[in-house]
Design an enzyme around this catalytic site. Structure first.
Site, mmCIF file in Angstrom:
data_model
loop_
_atom_site.group_PDB
_atom_site.id
_atom_site.type_symbol
_atom_site.label_atom_id
_atom_site.label_comp_id
_atom_site.label_asym_id
_atom_site.label_seq_id
_atom_site.Cartn_x
_atom_site.Cartn_y
_atom_site.Cartn_z
ATOM 1 N N THR A 98 -0.890 2.498 -6.965
ATOM 2 C CA THR A 98 -0.619 3.651 -6.125
ATOM 3 C C THR A 98 -1.068 4.948 -6.796
ATOM 4 O OG1 THR A 98 1.317 2.504 -5.274
ATOM 5 C CG2 THR A 98 1.165 4.866 -4.816
ATOM 6 N N GLY A 128 4.633 -1.309 2.005
ATOM 7 C CA GLY A 128 5.524 -0.633 1.074
ATOM 8 C C GLY A 128 5.870 0.772 1.504
ATOM 9 N N GLY A 150 5.485 3.110 -7.619
ATOM 10 C CA GLY A 150 6.345 2.108 -8.233
ATOM 11 C C GLY A 150 6.650 1.005 -7.246
#
Length: 236
Positions: A98, A128, A150
């Site tokens: 990311t 996500g 994360g």
């Protein structure tokens, strides 16, 4: 890195403080730069989020070229993962890629973007936090902006980026707001202290801050004249 089926799927969102506009794509395949598709959603439609085959069709209609995104190195890692897979496991490879960026321009307007292929070897169809406003990214042009990276499930369950912005609205500095949002995440979900998590923020004055529980993340700050690279001390 691909999902459990060996397919690379991408998520991204972009947000503009002028007009509080936003665009997102989720579960997008075969398009190299999903953030550009999200920008096109924001600029040319009345929608915010497109997903799956619909997002791919929209990208095609807007001239984005398709390509196989699975590299030889990623394919090899996927094959190695499959060979060692225990069907009784419910474990995630916590690798991810990311990238989140927050910007403040000379007129005092904020913008932000977040793009990812998500957790490696995720369940096919998993989305996500990165394309979800308030989770992977959020901004308020009167207050500031925040973004996350994360393990996205934890960010989704606590709307961490929205929380950071709201803490700044209450008067916290960006670094304080990031840390407070992380502590709230851990209060609600105690196991959040262990997986990789990081939060970044910028306020209307241009002050920046971040918080992370690992030394693996690298943060960059640029002011138009210089770029500074840092690895902050992890939260215990």
């Amino acid at each position: 890195l691909p999902d459990e089926s060996g397919v690379v799927t991408l998520d991204a969102c972009i947000m503009d403080g002028v007009g509080h506009r936003a665009g997102s794509v989720a579960f997008l395949r075969n398009i190299r730069n999903p953030i550009s598709v999200a920008r096109k959603v924001m600029d040319t439609t009345r929608h915010v989020l497109l997903a799956g085959d619909g997002a791919l069709q929209f990208a095609r209609q807007n001239g984005f070229p398709e390509q196989d995104l699975l590299t030889d190195a990623a394919r090899q890692r996927w094959l190695e993962w499959k060979r060692g897979l225990n069907p009784n496991d419910n474990l995630l490879d916590q690798s991810h890629d990311t990238v989140t960026m927050l910007c403040l321009d000379r007129a005092g307007n904020l913008a932000g973007a977040c793009s990812t292929s998500g957790l490696a070897m995720k369940i096919h169809g998993r989305v996500g936090d990165s394309p979800i406003l308030g989770a992977g990214l959020y901004l308020d042009n009167q207050v500031g902006a925040a973004g996350a990276t994360g393990v996205g499930e934890l960010v989704l369950r606590t709307l961490a980026s929205f929380t950071v912005v709201e803490f700044m609205r209450q008067g916290m500095r960006p670094s304080e707001a990031c840390r407070a949002a992380f502590e709230r995440m851990c209060e609600k979900i105690p196991e959040a202290r262990h997986p990789q998590e990081a939060l970044i923020a910028i306020d209307k004055r241009g002050e920046v801050g971040c918080a992370t529980n690992t030394g693996d993340f690298t943060f960059y700050y640029g002011d138009g004249e210089r770029v500074q690279r840092t690895k902050p001390t992890p939260i215990a």
